[in-house]
Design a protein around this motif. Structure first.
Motif, PDB file in Angstrom:
ATOM      1  N   ASN A  47       0.872  -1.180   0.000  1.00  0.00           N
ATOM      2  CA  ASN A  47       0.000   0.000   0.000  1.00  0.00           C
ATOM      3  C   ASN A  47       0.915   1.238   0.000  1.00  0.00           C
ATOM      4  N   GLU A 126       6.382  -7.744  -9.464  1.00  0.00           N
ATOM      5  CA  GLU A 126       5.599  -8.547  -8.509  1.00  0.00           C
ATOM      6  C   GLU A 126       4.945  -7.679  -7.440  1.00  0.00           C
ATOM      7  N   TYR A 127       5.676  -6.662  -6.947  1.00  0.00           N
ATOM      8  CA  TYR A 127       5.044  -5.749  -5.973  1.00  0.00           C
ATOM      9  C   TYR A 127       3.810  -5.096  -6.599  1.00  0.00           C
ATOM     10  N   LYS A 128       3.928  -4.711  -7.876  1.00  0.00           N
ATOM     11  CA  LYS A 128       2.791  -4.080  -8.564  1.00  0.00           C
ATOM     12  C   LYS A 128       1.642  -5.063  -8.693  1.00  0.00           C
ATOM     13  N   MET A 129       1.988  -6.316  -9.020  1.00  0.00           N
ATOM     14  CA  MET A 129       0.948  -7.346  -9.154  1.00  0.00           C
ATOM     15  C   MET A 129       0.209  -7.520  -7.831  1.00  0.00           C
ATOM     16  N   LEU A 131      -0.158  -5.378  -5.419  1.00  0.00           N
ATOM     17  CA  LEU A 131      -1.026  -4.213  -5.203  1.00  0.00           C
ATOM     18  C   LEU A 131      -2.303  -4.359  -6.028  1.00  0.00           C
ATOM     19  N   THR A 132      -2.143  -4.773  -7.279  1.00  0.00           N
ATOM     20  CA  THR A 132      -3.300  -4.954  -8.168  1.00  0.00           C
ATOM     21  C   THR A 132      -4.235  -6.047  -7.644  1.00  0.00           C
ATOM     22  N   LEU A 133      -3.660  -7.074  -7.038  1.00  0.00           N
ATOM     23  CA  LEU A 133      -4.469  -8.170  -6.489  1.00  0.00           C
ATOM     24  C   LEU A 133      -5.319  -7.719  -5.297  1.00  0.00           C
ATOM     25  N   GLY A 134      -4.930  -6.602  -4.705  1.00  0.00           N
ATOM     26  CA  GLY A 134      -5.663  -6.133  -3.523  1.00  0.00           C
ATOM     27  C   GLY A 134      -4.865  -6.252  -2.244  1.00  0.00           C
ATOM     28  N   ASP A 136      -2.103  -5.217   0.663  1.00  0.00           N
ATOM     29  CA  ASP A 136      -1.513  -4.032   1.299  1.00  0.00           C
ATOM     30  C   ASP A 136      -0.097  -4.326   1.778  1.00  0.00           C
ATOM     31  N   ILE A 167       7.063  -0.928  -2.916  1.00  0.00           N
ATOM     32  CA  ILE A 167       6.397  -0.346  -4.073  1.00  0.00           C
ATOM     33  C   ILE A 167       7.074   0.938  -4.561  1.00  0.00           C
TER      34      ILE A 167
END
Ligand code: HPA
Length: 201
Positions: A47, A126-129, A131-134, A136, A167
Motif C-alpha cells: 500500500n 511482482e510488488y505491482k501485481m 497491489l493490483t491483487l488487492g 496491502d 512499491i
C-alpha cells in the motif's frame, strides 16, 4: 495473571519445511489448550501510504504460498474437510486491538496480507501485481499457520510489522538487515499492544 505460550520463531516453507512441518506447532498449541492464536510477521509494504516501522492488523489474506497445509488426509477430529475462510482474522479481536491502539496512541493500519513463498524479495513487477491483487502487505509466512488454526476453530489475530516498502519507484533494494532493523524498532509498540491484548482476553 494470564497463561500464554510463545514460540521462539517459526518454521518457514522457504526453509525447506513441508506445510505439515510449518503448521504442526499450531496443532500442538491447540492441544496444549490455547483458546486464541496471536501471529506476528515482518512484511513488505505494498500500500503506497504505508511507512517503514508501521504496524498493520491483518484483516484478510491472499495465499500465493502453495501448498495449502490442509491438502491430504483430513483429520475429522481436528476440523472439517472444507473449512470456511470468511473470517480468518476475528473481527472482535481486530476491534479490541484497534481500541487498545487508540488508547495507547499507537498508529496501526489495517490491510490484506499476501503470502508468497520467498525467499526472494519481490521484483518491481511482482510488488505491482500484489497491489493490483488487492494486497496491502506481502510476506513469506503466516497464512499456512492461520489456515491450520481456522480449521480447528481457533480464533486468530495477526499483525504485520512493515519492515520495508516494496512499491517505491527507485532505490528498490531490500535487504534482510533492513528488515531486521525495522522489526526491532517497532518492538516497543508491538509489545505494548500484545501485552494489553493478552491482559484483556
Ligand atoms: N516481501 C516479502 N516478504 C517480506 C518483505 C517483502 O518485501 N519484507 C519482509 N518480509
Amino acid at each position: 495473571g494470564k497463561k500464554f505460550v510463545a514460540m521462539a520463531g517459526r518454521f518457514h516453507y522457504n526453509g525447506g519445511y513441508t506445510s505439515e512441518q510449518t503448521t504442526f506447532p499450531i496443532r500442538v498449541l491447540k492441544f496444549l489448550g490455547i483458546d486464541t492464536l496471536l501471529v506476528s510477521n515482518a512484511a513488505g509494504g505494498v500500500n503506497p501510504s504505508f511507512k517503514v516501522g508501521e504496524l498493520m492488523i491483518i484483516t484478510d489474506h491472499i495465499s500465493q504460498l502453495a501448498p495449502n497445509p490442509l491438502i491430504g488426509k483430513n483429520y475429522k477430529e481436528l476440523g472439517p474437510r472444507f473449512p470456511d475462510m470468511s473470517e480468518p482474522y476475528k473481527k472482535y479481536l481486530i476491534k479490541k486491538m484497534k481500541t487498545i491502539a487508540a488508547e495507547k496512541n499507537i498508529n496501526v493500519r489495517e490491510g490484506v496480507y499476501v503470502a508468497v513463498t520467498g525467499p526472494t524479495f519481490e521484483t518491481r513487477a511482482e510488488y505491482k501485481m500484489i497491489l493490483t491483487l488487492g494486497g496491502d502487505a506481502v510476506g513469506m509466512s503466516t497464512v499456512q499457520e492461520v489456515i491450520t488454526a481456522v480449521h480447528m476453530w481457533l480464533p486468530v489475530l495477526a499483525i504485520s510489522v512493515i519492515t520495508d516498502v516494496g512499491i517505491r519507484e527507485d532505490e528498490n533494494v531490500i535487504t534482510h538487515e533492513e528488515v531486521l532493523q525495522a522489526a526491532k524498532e517497532a518492538e516497543p509498540n508491538f509489545k505494548a499492544l500484545i501485552c494489553e491484548l493478552i491482559a484483556q482476553l
